[in-house]
Design an enzyme around this catalytic site. Sequence first.
Site, short mmCIF file in Angstrom:
data_model
loop_
_atom_site.label_atom_id
_atom_site.label_comp_id
_atom_site.label_asym_id
_atom_site.label_seq_id
_atom_site.Cartn_x
_atom_site.Cartn_y
_atom_site.Cartn_z
N ASP A 1 2.61 -6.71 9.58
CA ASP A 1 2.57 -5.66 10.59
C ASP A 1 3.02 -6.26 11.92
OD1 ASP A 1 1.62 -3.87 8.73
OD2 ASP A 1 -0.48 -4.20 9.24
N GLU B 1 -0.74 6.13 3.88
CA GLU B 1 -1.94 5.53 4.45
C GLU B 1 -3.09 6.50 4.17
OE1 GLU B 1 -0.69 5.09 8.46
OE2 GLU B 1 0.58 3.35 8.03
#
Length: 241
Positions: free
Chosen positions: A6, A124
Amino acid sequence: MIARLDVKGENVVKGVQFEGLRVVGKPKELAQRYAEQGADEIIFIDTVASLYGRNHLAAVLETIEGVFVPIAVGGGIRSKEDARRLFNAGADKIVVNTAALKRPDLIDELAAYFGSQAVVVSIEAKRVNGGWHAFGDNGRDDSGRCAVAWAAEAARRGAGELLVTSIDRDGTGAGTETDLGASIDVAVPVILAGGISDPAQAVRASAVADALAVGAGLHYGKTTIPALKAAIGAAGKPVRL
């Protein structure tokens, strides 16, 4: 076995349940480390691209020459033009989430133009009222969509792979939600992520997924890609050692 990085600005960051982000390293350094360990793929996600309406990943890709594993990148991709810039910068696959939730036809358009094999839809998922909802904006925005139904729709629309992340387990090291993975029944590969930090957890997750993505467990030295692959192979799951 996939390493997930990330990215925020010039750094790789990691938090817990997508919050409290801490700097854990530089993209080039970590990408090289995990490629040398035997990662089959590396996924870069720009964590704030959708929030701020921009994508920093083309610049990141320019820094990681010499990393010879497939690279998938996502964050802020809203159009074929956004995707093309990333492919031209060296990406092998693109990952979409927020924009696809808002305009599902984007999946069809990307798959038709670039091919399904190059399009990954990120889901997600967070537990809401006994089920799972799909969230956008790096876990900030509840779309109200059932994550399992959205996975099926994304596959029908042409996604070549699904990256399914448990928000509740992300960064916790508690193991990913295997019941989430088991609930998703699609004809394309499912990458399961969120909470994997040791070989036993990876073995359990591999029973309900085609691939696993690991972030914090690698970044903080709780496990390594060779250890995870060895355990999965010993459990009888085909794995590239």
